[in-house]
Design a protein around this motif. Structure first.
Motif, PDB file in Angstrom:
ATOM      1  N   ALA A   1      -2.632   3.944  11.954  1.00  0.00           N
ATOM      2  CA  ALA A   1      -2.956   3.788  10.536  1.00  0.00           C
ATOM      3  C   ALA A   1      -1.709   3.570   9.698  1.00  0.00           C
ATOM      4  O   ALA A   1      -1.654   2.662   8.854  1.00  0.00           O
ATOM      5  CB  ALA A   1      -3.711   5.026  10.050  1.00  0.00           C
ATOM      6  N   GLU A   2      -0.695   4.409   9.920  1.00  0.00           N
ATOM      7  CA  GLU A   2       0.512   4.312   9.101  1.00  0.00           C
ATOM      8  C   GLU A   2       1.239   2.997   9.331  1.00  0.00           C
ATOM      9  O   GLU A   2       1.716   2.352   8.392  1.00  0.00           O
ATOM     10  CB  GLU A   2       1.432   5.494   9.393  1.00  0.00           C
ATOM     11  CG  GLU A   2       2.656   5.528   8.504  1.00  0.00           C
ATOM     12  CD  GLU A   2       3.502   6.774   8.694  1.00  0.00           C
ATOM     13  OE1 GLU A   2       4.580   6.854   8.070  1.00  0.00           O
ATOM     14  OE2 GLU A   2       3.082   7.672   9.472  1.00  0.00           O
TER      15      GLU A   2
ATOM     16  N   SER B   1      -0.149  -0.182   7.734  1.00  0.00           N
ATOM     17  CA  SER B   1       0.323  -0.365   6.362  1.00  0.00           C
ATOM     18  C   SER B   1       1.765  -0.856   6.342  1.00  0.00           C
ATOM     19  O   SER B   1       2.078  -1.879   5.727  1.00  0.00           O
ATOM     20  CB  SER B   1       0.205   0.957   5.588  1.00  0.00           C
ATOM     21  OG  SER B   1       0.675   0.807   4.268  1.00  0.00           O
TER      22      SER B   1
ATOM     23  N   ALA C   1      -0.111   0.693   0.702  1.00  0.00           N
ATOM     24  CA  ALA C   1      -0.774   1.821   1.369  1.00  0.00           C
ATOM     25  C   ALA C   1      -2.194   1.992   0.856  1.00  0.00           C
ATOM     26  O   ALA C   1      -3.133   2.233   1.630  1.00  0.00           O
ATOM     27  CB  ALA C   1       0.029   3.106   1.143  1.00  0.00           C
TER      28      ALA C   1
ATOM     29  N   THR D   1      -4.326  -0.907   2.083  1.00  0.00           N
ATOM     30  CA  THR D   1      -4.711  -0.699   3.481  1.00  0.00           C
ATOM     31  C   THR D   1      -5.896   0.239   3.582  1.00  0.00           C
ATOM     32  O   THR D   1      -6.839   0.002   4.351  1.00  0.00           O
ATOM     33  CB  THR D   1      -3.518  -0.138   4.284  1.00  0.00           C
ATOM     34  OG1 THR D   1      -2.395  -1.014   4.153  1.00  0.00           O
ATOM     35  CG2 THR D   1      -3.883  -0.001   5.757  1.00  0.00           C
ATOM     36  N   ALA D   2      -5.870   1.314   2.799  1.00  0.00           N
ATOM     37  CA  ALA D   2      -6.989   2.265   2.808  1.00  0.00           C
ATOM     38  C   ALA D   2      -8.276   1.584   2.366  1.00  0.00           C
ATOM     39  O   ALA D   2      -9.341   1.804   2.962  1.00  0.00           O
ATOM     40  CB  ALA D   2      -6.674   3.451   1.894  1.00  0.00           C
TER      41      ALA D   2
ATOM     42  N   ILE E   1      -9.487  -0.695   5.244  1.00  0.00           N
ATOM     43  CA  ILE E   1     -10.090   0.069   6.344  1.00  0.00           C
ATOM     44  C   ILE E   1     -11.467   0.572   5.943  1.00  0.00           C
ATOM     45  O   ILE E   1     -12.447   0.440   6.692  1.00  0.00           O
ATOM     46  CB  ILE E   1      -9.184   1.251   6.741  1.00  0.00           C
ATOM     47  CG1 ILE E   1      -7.868   0.748   7.335  1.00  0.00           C
ATOM     48  CG2 ILE E   1      -9.905   2.151   7.757  1.00  0.00           C
ATOM     49  CD1 ILE E   1      -6.841   1.845   7.571  1.00  0.00           C
TER      50      ILE E   1
ATOM     51  N   PRO F   1      -3.745   5.329   4.249  1.00  0.00           N
ATOM     52  CA  PRO F   1      -4.321   4.681   5.441  1.00  0.00           C
ATOM     53  C   PRO F   1      -4.753   5.683   6.501  1.00  0.00           C
ATOM     54  O   PRO F   1      -5.748   5.454   7.205  1.00  0.00           O
ATOM     55  CB  PRO F   1      -3.185   3.781   5.950  1.00  0.00           C
ATOM     56  CG  PRO F   1      -1.943   4.351   5.358  1.00  0.00           C
ATOM     57  CD  PRO F   1      -2.343   4.922   4.037  1.00  0.00           C
TER      58      PRO F   1
ATOM     59  N   THR G   1      -9.556  -4.628  10.237  1.00  0.00           N
ATOM     60  CA  THR G   1      -8.814  -4.614   8.979  1.00  0.00           C
ATOM     61  C   THR G   1      -7.951  -5.860   8.857  1.00  0.00           C
ATOM     62  O   THR G   1      -7.866  -6.473   7.781  1.00  0.00           O
ATOM     63  CB  THR G   1      -7.951  -3.347   8.902  1.00  0.00           C
ATOM     64  OG1 THR G   1      -8.762  -2.197   9.139  1.00  0.00           O
ATOM     65  CG2 THR G   1      -7.292  -3.222   7.543  1.00  0.00           C
TER      66      THR G   1
END
Length: 302
Positions: free
Chosen positions: A141-142, A145, A202, A205-206, A209, A237, A288
């Motif tokens: 996840a990180e 981003s 960031a 990205t969230a 997703i 994220p 994503t």
């Protein structure tokens, strides 16, 4: 050719080719070159009582250098831009590294620990299967981003200078942006500027997703979870990915033998995780990525 179309082609090339080993065995990757420049600056200038001011000046000089380099290369048209942007994106390599953890876990826990140690900085020697899986999902996840959405976003905003500036600041943050006795002052500017440059990506990205999984209804909860994270950006994220997989990630972990009691991201999610959950994270990365590519293609039309 529009910036959005250049980015669309670069995203596709990166997804198809990733990091060709035959190429990087012969020439030095631009990210490694950036790291060497930062390492030399740290070695040469990180001395004396004015480390914070010198660190600010070093970062300003690196930003100016990347802007000039990007502007000059942009004069040669769209093709070199496509190549450089594709090199600086990391979608396929990210998926490969995360998938390697799932594949290794299916062989043995020891193999899983060794695979996840390649992508996280925490202690891995005593992790159980769930801890290995959580770490891989969190990293997925990180880094989605930091390694894909953020550089792509700054290319859309600022062209080749934008992505080069982002990459050198992100690299500097990973090298000198730590609160250690050596780097707390000298790396201050790198860490703060990296926080600023990742603020919008960031959260974007969230949203990406969430929108490609369970919709945007959970954005309020994602925001609440992100506020508890030690990073001003990484929690976004991670929280979105945790909800997409119904998995509690982050949580307590050890660094240099010292256990740190970090809170779980989405604590109501499942705590018992395994390689199938890491597989699901890889699928989420591709979903994503596809949504972001679709946005770029729409932008290229208008």
């Amino acid at each position: 050719m529009s910036t959005a179309m250049i980015l669309s082609i670069a995203l596709t090339l990166d997804a198809l080719l990733g990091e060709p080993r035959w190429l990087w065995n012969r020439v030095t990757h631009p990210a490694i070159l950036m790291g060497r420049v930062i390492g030399q600056a740290d070695k040469r200038f990180n001395t004396g009582d004015a480390a914070k001011l010198i660190g600010i000046l070093v970062i300003a000089a690196l930003v100016a250098a990347m802007w000039c380099l990007g502007w000059v290369v942009s004069l040669f048209g769209w093709l070199p831009q496509v190549i450089i942007v594709a090199i600086l994106l990391a979608q396929k390599s990210l998926v490969q590294h995360v998938q390697a953890v799932a594949d290794a876990l299916r062989i043995s826990l020891g193999d899983g620990r060794r695979a996840v140690a390649m992508i996280v900085s925490r202690d891995t020697a005593h992790m159980d299967q769930s801890a290995v899986s959580r770490s891989a999902i969190e990293s997925a996840a990180e880094n989605l981003s930091d390694g894909v959405i953020a550089p792509a976003f700054w290319f859309l905003v600022g062209g080749l200078p934008g992505i080069l500036i982002y990459k050198i600041i992100n690299t500097a943050d990973s090298m000198i942006g730590y609160r250690t006795p050596r780097h707390e002052q000298f790396g201050w500017a790198a860490a703060r500027l990296d926080d600023v440059l990742n603020w919008i990506p960031a959260r974007l990205t969230a949203v990406l997703i969430a929108s490609t999984h369970h919709g945007l209804n959970a954005l309020g909860d994602i925001r609440a979870d992100a506020a508890k994270h030690r990073s001003p950006n990484a929690g976004w994220p991670e929280s979105a990915m945790a909800r997409a997989l119904n998995a509690a990630i982050a949580g307590p972990r050890a660094y240099d033998g010292e256990m740190r009691d970090f809170p779980y991201v989405y604590p109501n999610g499942r705590r018992t995780l395994g390689p199938d959950d890491v597989d699901a994270a890889c699928r989420a990365l591709w979903r994503t990525w596809a949504a972001f590519l679709a946005i770029c293609l729409v932008l290229s039309v208008f």
